[in-house]
Write an enzyme that holds these catalytic residues in place. Structure first.
Site, PDB file in Angstrom:
ATOM      1  N   HIS A   7       1.102  -1.097   0.227  1.00  0.00           N
ATOM      2  CA  HIS A   7      -0.311  -0.075   0.068  1.00  0.00           C
ATOM      3  C   HIS A   7       0.752   1.540   0.285  1.00  0.00           C
ATOM      4  O   HIS A   7       2.031   1.287   0.383  1.00  0.00           O
ATOM      5  CB  HIS A   7      -1.167   0.739   0.896  1.00  0.00           C
ATOM      6  CG  HIS A   7      -0.508   0.388   2.315  1.00  0.00           C
ATOM      7  ND1 HIS A   7      -0.294  -0.838   3.798  1.00  0.00           N
ATOM      8  CD2 HIS A   7       0.311   1.341   3.954  1.00  0.00           C
ATOM      9  CE1 HIS A   7       0.115  -1.061   4.704  1.00  0.00           C
ATOM     10  NE2 HIS A   7       0.858   0.424   4.458  1.00  0.00           N
ATOM     11  N   HIS A  80       3.975   7.312   3.642  1.00  0.00           N
ATOM     12  CA  HIS A  80       4.984   6.404   4.009  1.00  0.00           C
ATOM     13  C   HIS A  80       4.384   5.181   2.329  1.00  0.00           C
ATOM     14  O   HIS A  80       3.241   5.094   1.525  1.00  0.00           O
ATOM     15  CB  HIS A  80       5.353   5.409   4.552  1.00  0.00           C
ATOM     16  CG  HIS A  80       3.799   4.472   5.024  1.00  0.00           C
ATOM     17  ND1 HIS A  80       2.738   5.418   5.565  1.00  0.00           N
ATOM     18  CD2 HIS A  80       3.508   3.326   5.030  1.00  0.00           C
ATOM     19  CE1 HIS A  80       1.970   4.155   6.026  1.00  0.00           C
ATOM     20  NE2 HIS A  80       2.139   3.728   5.674  1.00  0.00           N
ATOM     21  N   GLU A 129       7.292   1.715   5.273  1.00  0.00           N
ATOM     22  CA  GLU A 129       7.145   0.172   6.756  1.00  0.00           C
ATOM     23  C   GLU A 129       7.652  -0.791   4.716  1.00  0.00           C
ATOM     24  O   GLU A 129       7.061  -1.438   3.885  1.00  0.00           O
ATOM     25  CB  GLU A 129       5.247   0.006   5.868  1.00  0.00           C
ATOM     26  CG  GLU A 129       5.055  -0.942   6.835  1.00  0.00           C
ATOM     27  CD  GLU A 129       3.908   0.356   7.074  1.00  0.00           C
ATOM     28  OE1 GLU A 129       3.378   0.691   6.439  1.00  0.00           O
ATOM     29  OE2 GLU A 129       2.575  -1.451   8.087  1.00  0.00           O
TER      30      GLU A 129
END
Lengths: 138, 138
Positions: A7, A80, A129
């Site tokens: 994502h 992010h 991440e």
């Protein structure tokens, strides 16, 4: 080393308002139910694009790490990128072996699998991440 | 309305240095050859992630629109998101019909198909590129 882009995290002052926009862009069915992640100080909502997801992130609580980002970017914006890996501990060792700063120990993320963050200064300015792929997927 | 996330645009002061990092992250074969887009004042390099691409963008020339971004973000960082649509002119009408600001007329983008940008203020702070899918793909 890295797998698919799970994502793109997008910070917003209001998930409700952003979700309205994403329903228009991707259809009502693409926008999930928002939920709280109190341990991370955020409320999140996933939007399905055909090949990845957008994670809308809203501050939760006074200590939310998103407040600082929104102070600098009042309109919201890209926060992010999250990539999948098969094994979170192997990934942590790999990043550390390359001299990249892993921020804290692996912990359970928004998709229920372990995650950690890598310092943006070690990733060309991109807060990154790393997420263990859900079992049975990938 | 929108299709797949074609790429995440990531600004960098040095494609060469960033490409080194992405070769480590995704393997040598994932990182393409950089090329200039003089009309847009950028030099770009595509990196293949399994389900989308990262577009590394470096300023080209004194008037490059990327200089301002790098002045604010010296380490580089996420610059835009690019989604595919089947028909660029239909997409332009659709955005304008929703009252969203389309920045200029459709022009040929880095993948050789027409693109335009939508004002970040109308997209939750995210500078958004809309790109016509390459023929035969999608």
């Amino acid at each position: 080393m890295l797998g698919r882009l799970n994502h793109v995290g997008v910070a917003t002052a209001s998930i409700e308002r952003s979700a309205e926009c994403y329903r228009m862009l991707f259809g009502d069915a693409a926008v999930g139910e928002p939920f709280d992640l109190p341990a991370q100080g955020v409320r999140v909502c996933f939007v399905d694009a055909p090949n990845t997801q957008i994670e809308l992130i809203e501050p939760l609580g006074a200590d939310s790490p998103i407040h600082g980002f929104l102070a600098k970017n009042p309109a919201g914006g890209q926060h992010h990128l999250c990539y999948e890996v098969p094994d979170i501990h192997a990934a942590k060792s790999w990043f550390e072996g390359k001299g990249m700063r892993v921020l804290g120990e692996p912990r359970i993320g928004a998709h229920g699998t372990p995650i950690f963050f890598v310092h943006p200064k070690d990733m060309g300015g991109v807060l990154t991440e790393i997420m263990e792929s859900p079992r049975g997927e990938h």
